[in-house]
Write a protein that holds these residues in place. Structure first.
Motif, PDB file in Angstrom:
ATOM      1  N   GLU A 283      17.207 -17.235  30.322  1.00 21.35           N
ATOM      2  CA  GLU A 283      17.554 -17.262  31.230  1.00 21.35           C
ATOM      3  C   GLU A 283      16.082 -17.588  32.822  1.00 21.35           C
ATOM      4  O   GLU A 283      16.157 -18.353  34.099  1.00 21.35           O
ATOM      5  N   CYS A 284      15.141 -17.424  32.350  1.00 22.28           N
ATOM      6  CA  CYS A 284      13.989 -17.385  32.923  1.00 22.28           C
ATOM      7  C   CYS A 284      13.065 -18.644  33.402  1.00 22.28           C
ATOM      8  O   CYS A 284      12.721 -19.130  32.082  1.00 22.28           O
ATOM      9  N   PRO A 285      12.791 -19.138  34.690  1.00 19.28           N
ATOM     10  CA  PRO A 285      12.241 -20.117  34.747  1.00 19.28           C
ATOM     11  C   PRO A 285      10.909 -20.576  34.261  1.00 19.28           C
ATOM     12  O   PRO A 285      10.317 -21.263  33.459  1.00 19.28           O
ATOM     13  N   THR A 286      10.138 -18.998  34.283  1.00 24.33           N
ATOM     14  CA  THR A 286       8.511 -19.336  34.339  1.00 24.33           C
ATOM     15  C   THR A 286       9.061 -19.265  32.473  1.00 24.33           C
ATOM     16  O   THR A 286       7.933 -19.968  31.899  1.00 24.33           O
ATOM     17  N   PHE A 287       9.645 -18.605  31.801  1.00 26.85           N
ATOM     18  CA  PHE A 287       9.274 -18.494  30.647  1.00 26.85           C
ATOM     19  C   PHE A 287       9.938 -20.178  29.410  1.00 26.85           C
ATOM     20  O   PHE A 287       8.920 -20.220  28.962  1.00 26.85           O
ATOM     21  N   ARG A 288      10.956 -20.688  30.137  1.00 22.67           N
ATOM     22  CA  ARG A 288      11.070 -21.721  29.596  1.00 22.67           C
ATOM     23  C   ARG A 288       9.888 -22.487  30.281  1.00 22.67           C
ATOM     24  O   ARG A 288       9.498 -23.912  29.180  1.00 22.67           O
ATOM     25  N   ARG A 289       9.122 -22.563  31.049  1.00 26.16           N
ATOM     26  CA  ARG A 289       8.124 -23.485  31.127  1.00 26.16           C
ATOM     27  C   ARG A 289       7.496 -23.404  30.146  1.00 26.16           C
ATOM     28  O   ARG A 289       5.852 -24.614  30.062  1.00 26.16           O
ATOM     29  N   LEU A 290       6.298 -22.200  30.229  1.00 25.02           N
ATOM     30  CA  LEU A 290       5.728 -21.397  29.221  1.00 25.02           C
ATOM     31  C   LEU A 290       6.471 -21.806  27.767  1.00 25.02           C
ATOM     32  O   LEU A 290       5.669 -22.549  27.346  1.00 25.02           O
ATOM     33  N   LEU A 291       7.650 -21.963  27.177  1.00 21.73           N
ATOM     34  CA  LEU A 291       8.092 -22.247  26.005  1.00 21.73           C
ATOM     35  C   LEU A 291       7.925 -23.910  25.752  1.00 21.73           C
ATOM     36  O   LEU A 291       7.050 -23.930  24.742  1.00 21.73           O
ATOM     37  N   ASP A 292       7.153 -24.280  26.870  1.00 21.10           N
ATOM     38  CA  ASP A 292       7.626 -26.295  26.614  1.00 21.10           C
ATOM     39  C   ASP A 292       6.293 -26.293  26.766  1.00 21.10           C
ATOM     40  O   ASP A 292       5.362 -27.519  26.001  1.00 21.10           O
ATOM     41  N   ALA A 293       5.140 -25.692  27.650  1.00 18.28           N
ATOM     42  CA  ALA A 293       3.729 -25.634  27.912  1.00 18.28           C
ATOM     43  C   ALA A 293       3.325 -25.317  25.678  1.00 18.28           C
ATOM     44  O   ALA A 293       2.418 -26.238  25.281  1.00 18.28           O
ATOM     45  N   ALA A 294       3.776 -24.452  25.201  1.00 17.57           N
ATOM     46  CA  ALA A 294       3.728 -23.548  23.878  1.00 17.57           C
ATOM     47  C   ALA A 294       3.447 -24.536  22.737  1.00 17.57           C
ATOM     48  O   ALA A 294       3.341 -25.006  22.294  1.00 17.57           O
ATOM     49  N   VAL A 295       4.752 -25.488  23.406  1.00 18.15           N
ATOM     50  CA  VAL A 295       5.088 -26.525  22.246  1.00 18.15           C
ATOM     51  C   VAL A 295       4.450 -28.152  22.683  1.00 18.15           C
ATOM     52  O   VAL A 295       3.670 -28.243  21.365  1.00 18.15           O
ATOM     53  N   ARG A 296       4.149 -27.969  23.401  1.00 16.78           N
ATOM     54  CA  ARG A 296       2.550 -29.270  23.993  1.00 16.78           C
ATOM     55  C   ARG A 296       1.324 -28.987  23.433  1.00 16.78           C
ATOM     56  O   ARG A 296       0.631 -30.505  23.004  1.00 16.78           O
ATOM     57  N   ARG A 297       0.887 -27.490  23.624  1.00 17.37           N
ATOM     58  CA  ARG A 297      -0.578 -27.148  22.851  1.00 17.37           C
ATOM     59  C   ARG A 297      -0.329 -27.126  21.455  1.00 17.37           C
ATOM     60  O   ARG A 297      -1.261 -27.903  21.024  1.00 17.37           O
ATOM     61  N   GLU A 298       0.740 -26.881  20.965  1.00 15.84           N
ATOM     62  CA  GLU A 298       0.303 -27.091  19.452  1.00 15.84           C
ATOM     63  C   GLU A 298       1.060 -28.455  19.117  1.00 15.84           C
ATOM     64  O   GLU A 298       0.399 -28.663  17.842  1.00 15.84           O
ATOM     65  N   THR A 299       1.879 -29.318  19.079  1.00 18.95           N
ATOM     66  CA  THR A 299       2.167 -30.766  19.215  1.00 18.95           C
ATOM     67  C   THR A 299       0.571 -31.108  19.181  1.00 18.95           C
ATOM     68  O   THR A 299      -0.141 -32.245  18.390  1.00 18.95           O
ATOM     69  N   ALA A 300      -0.250 -30.676  20.665  1.00 25.31           N
ATOM     70  CA  ALA A 300      -1.527 -31.930  20.291  1.00 25.31           C
ATOM     71  C   ALA A 300      -2.509 -30.885  19.716  1.00 25.31           C
ATOM     72  O   ALA A 300      -3.401 -32.375  19.088  1.00 25.31           O
TER      73      ALA A 300
END
Length: 149
Positions: free
Chosen positions: A116-133
């Motif tokens: 439910e936390c928007p900050t946590f969801r943004r951090l998850l999205d950023a983590a996936v982008r970093r890992e993919t890169a």
């Protein structure tokens, strides 16, 4: 000049004699003689072993480290290789800092559910982008030089 036997070198550096023998076997260090069955080293081996330890700590392979010594055992450090390793470490620091910040947020997030936390969801999205890169920079071992099926 006083020579050090393998036990003295091990005691002075904290490196096991078996590792010292291996380093000698692959050409990183060289003994100069034997006293009985014990290898004897010149005192400069202590500096060589400190440089090897620093190189290992920085993430260099033993082959890379071997290339940092001239045939006479004197350091011949490649500044471009060292600069490249420093850049890699800088990138790792950035990734680890982001991971630390994410974990701290997860630990301290006041939301009833992390999802439910928007900050946590943004951090998850950023983590996936970093890992993919990060993983896209690597070439899978099985796909080198092979065309697509």
């Amino acid at each position: 000049m006083k020579r050090l036997d393998i036990g003295e070198v091990a005691a002075a550096t904290g490196i096991r004699p078996s590792a010292l023998r291996y380093y000698e076997e692959i050409g990183l260090i060289a003994s100069v003689s034997r006293h009985g069955l014990r290898r004897q080293f010149e005192p400069r081996v202590l500096l060589q072993l400190k440089l090897i330890a620093l190189g290992r700590m920085a993430g260099f392979s033993l082959d890379d480290i071997a290339g940092m010594f001239g045939s006479d055992g004197v350091p011949a450090l490649s500044r471009p290789l060292i600069r490249q390793k420093a850049d890699e470490i800088e990138q790792q620091i950035g990734e680890l800092t982001a991971l630390r910040d994410t974990l701290r947020h997860v630990a301290d997030c006041p939301a009833p559910s992390h999802l439910e936390c928007p900050t946590f969801r943004r951090l998850l999205d950023a983590a996936v982008r970093r890992e993919t890169a990060r993983t896209s920079r690597r070439v899978p071992a099985g796909s080198r030089g092979q065309g697509e099926a």
